[in-house]
Scaffold this motif. Structure first.
Motif, PDB file in Angstrom:
ATOM      1  N   TRP A   1     -16.728   9.218  43.236  1.00  0.00           N
ATOM      2  CA  TRP A   1     -16.693   8.365  42.358  1.00  0.00           C
ATOM      3  C   TRP A   1     -18.077   7.768  42.191  1.00  0.00           C
ATOM      4  CZ3 TRP A   1     -12.273   9.339  40.537  1.00  0.00           C
ATOM      5  CH2 TRP A   1     -11.049   9.543  41.297  1.00  0.00           C
ATOM      6  N   GLY A   2     -18.379   7.582  40.874  1.00  0.00           N
ATOM      7  CA  GLY A   2     -19.450   6.865  40.520  1.00  0.00           C
ATOM      8  C   GLY A   2     -19.360   5.370  40.210  1.00  0.00           C
ATOM      9  N   ALA A   3     -20.544   4.429  40.118  1.00  0.00           N
ATOM     10  CA  ALA A   3     -20.325   3.080  40.247  1.00  0.00           C
ATOM     11  C   ALA A   3     -19.567   2.235  41.082  1.00  0.00           C
ATOM     12  CB  ALA A   3     -20.379   2.709  38.726  1.00  0.00           C
ATOM     13  N   GLU A   4     -19.243   2.712  42.252  1.00  0.00           N
ATOM     14  CA  GLU A   4     -18.255   1.885  42.810  1.00  0.00           C
ATOM     15  C   GLU A   4     -18.902   0.638  43.307  1.00  0.00           C
ATOM     16  OE1 GLU A   4     -16.631   0.231  47.046  1.00  0.00           O
ATOM     17  OE2 GLU A   4     -18.937   0.865  46.389  1.00  0.00           O
ATOM     18  N   GLU A   5     -20.460   0.722  43.425  1.00  0.00           N
ATOM     19  CA  GLU A   5     -21.252  -0.564  43.953  1.00  0.00           C
ATOM     20  C   GLU A   5     -21.030  -1.544  42.870  1.00  0.00           C
ATOM     21  OE1 GLU A   5     -21.469  -1.071  46.908  1.00  0.00           O
ATOM     22  OE2 GLU A   5     -21.923   0.900  48.153  1.00  0.00           O
ATOM     23  N   LEU A   6     -20.695  -1.303  41.683  1.00  0.00           N
ATOM     24  CA  LEU A   6     -20.838  -2.199  40.801  1.00  0.00           C
ATOM     25  C   LEU A   6     -19.202  -2.641  40.298  1.00  0.00           C
ATOM     26  CD1 LEU A   6     -23.212  -0.224  38.120  1.00  0.00           C
ATOM     27  CD2 LEU A   6     -23.769  -2.128  39.945  1.00  0.00           C
ATOM     28  N   GLY A   7     -18.568  -2.292  41.139  1.00  0.00           N
ATOM     29  CA  GLY A   7     -17.268  -2.790  41.074  1.00  0.00           C
ATOM     30  C   GLY A   7     -15.909  -1.804  40.836  1.00  0.00           C
ATOM     31  N   MET A   8     -16.015  -0.735  41.527  1.00  0.00           N
ATOM     32  CA  MET A   8     -15.157   0.347  41.603  1.00  0.00           C
ATOM     33  C   MET A   8     -15.233   1.032  40.045  1.00  0.00           C
ATOM     34  SD  MET A   8     -14.346  -1.979  44.094  1.00  0.00           S
ATOM     35  CE  MET A   8     -12.618  -2.689  43.451  1.00  0.00           C
ATOM     36  N   VAL A   9     -15.877   1.025  39.306  1.00  0.00           N
ATOM     37  CA  VAL A   9     -16.071   1.394  37.839  1.00  0.00           C
ATOM     38  C   VAL A   9     -15.505   2.833  37.511  1.00  0.00           C
ATOM     39  CG1 VAL A   9     -17.417   1.391  35.688  1.00  0.00           C
ATOM     40  CG2 VAL A   9     -17.797  -0.529  37.270  1.00  0.00           C
TER      41      VAL A   9
END
Length: 313
Positions: A164-172
């Motif tokens: 997954w991408g952008a998990e660190e931005l809110g599980m995007v």
């Protein structure tokens, strides 16, 4: 041993022989296990981590969403899967003004109405290379997928792996994936297994308690090792399983701890240092290949494979 039968068997002997033959026939008819999970080489998992570290070092020290290090990480994983015979799909989304990417890999075969899915987030924070968070989960999921290919595993259910991408931005990224599924396709996922931070340097052994069957599968594995586990609470709602769970999909997973401090009781149970965070380098520049506990990484990688094999039969 040869069975000797007199010419005129008694009624009791006849019944005994019939019982033996019936038992033998039932044993012959019983479905055999498809395969036992292979041992996952921790050296192979660490080799993937070395590659992710090199990618971060060459791309400003991180593998964060919207940065070149993330796309290079995805390309590395995709190339391994493509060469191993997986059908890969790159899913694009937008977050914070940048294009993000999920990588989905399907192993051919199995009942596509029963999908066992394993995933991990591939992005790091901008402040470091993210080798434990979450190179550890990403590398273990990758190596388990490659083990499926090496063994030519042919389970009853269909296997799918995801990064997954952008998990660190809110599980995007995972939210985007779940929201993109039709109701029918959501119903086809019989379980989603999440692996986020499974090599913490001062590790605990935490198991998600969201789905009883998946939880038991992981606990059974660790019981077989003689390793005690605890229910995972620190990461509740903070990783990619959250949106699967909200969509009604059974979820489970493993975790070795982040910024929470290990208690004296936990140190007595698992070793390590009490009063110290499970991962002192959480979301920091020191989350490098030096920030990994090999024993925890090895145990959790093997537990991952065990669950994939058990739940897909």
């Amino acid at each position: 041993m040869k069975l000797s039968v007199p010419g005129r068997a008694t009624g009791a002997a006849t019944l005994a022989i019939a019982a033996l033959l019936t038992t033998s026939a039932m044993a012959d008819a019983a479905p055999a296990r498809v395969a036992a999970a292979p041992d996952i080489s921790v050296a192979n998992v660490k080799a993937h981590l070395t590659q992710l570290q090199s990618i971060a070092t060459a791309n400003g020290g991180n593998r964060a969403h919207g940065r070149t290090g993330y796309k290079a990480s995805l390309d590395y994983v995709k190339a391994k899967l493509d060469a191993a015979g997986f059908t890969t799909t790159v899913q694009q989304f937008t977050s914070s003004g940048s294009t993000g990417y999920n990588l989905i890999a399907d192993w051919p075969g199995g009942d596509t109405n029963q999908v066992v899915m394993s995933g991990s987030h591939l992005d790091s924070v901008t402040s470091g290379p993210g080798i434990n968070d979450n190179g550890s989960g990403s590398a273990a999921v990758l190596e388990a997928a490659l083990a499926v290919s090496r063994t030519q595993y042919a389970p009853t259910k269909h296997l799918r792996f995801a990064w997954w991408g952008a998990e660190e931005l809110g599980m995007v990224g995972s939210r985007y994936y779940v929201n993109s599924l039709s109701t029918a396709n959501r119903a086809k996922i019989s379980g989603y297994l999440n692996f986020d931070m499974i090599g913490s340097p001062n590790p605990g052994y935490f198991v998600y308690d969201d789905d009883p069957a998946i939880e038991k599968t992981f606990k059974d594995y660790f019981t077989g090792l003689g390793v005690a586990t605890e229910i995972e609470t620190e990461g509740d709602g903070r990783s990619d399983h959250a949106y699967f769970k909200s969509a009604g999909i059974p979820v489970g997973g493993l975790f070795t701890g982040a910024s929470t401090r290990k208690t004296a009781a936990q140190a007595a149970k698992w070793g390590g240092t009490s009063g110290q965070a499970f991962d002192r380098c959480y979301h920091s520049s020191c989350d490098t290949t030096a920030n990994i506990n090999d024993t925890a990484l090895n145990r959790n990688s093997d537990a991952l494979a065990y669950a994939v094999w058990e739940l897909s039969e």
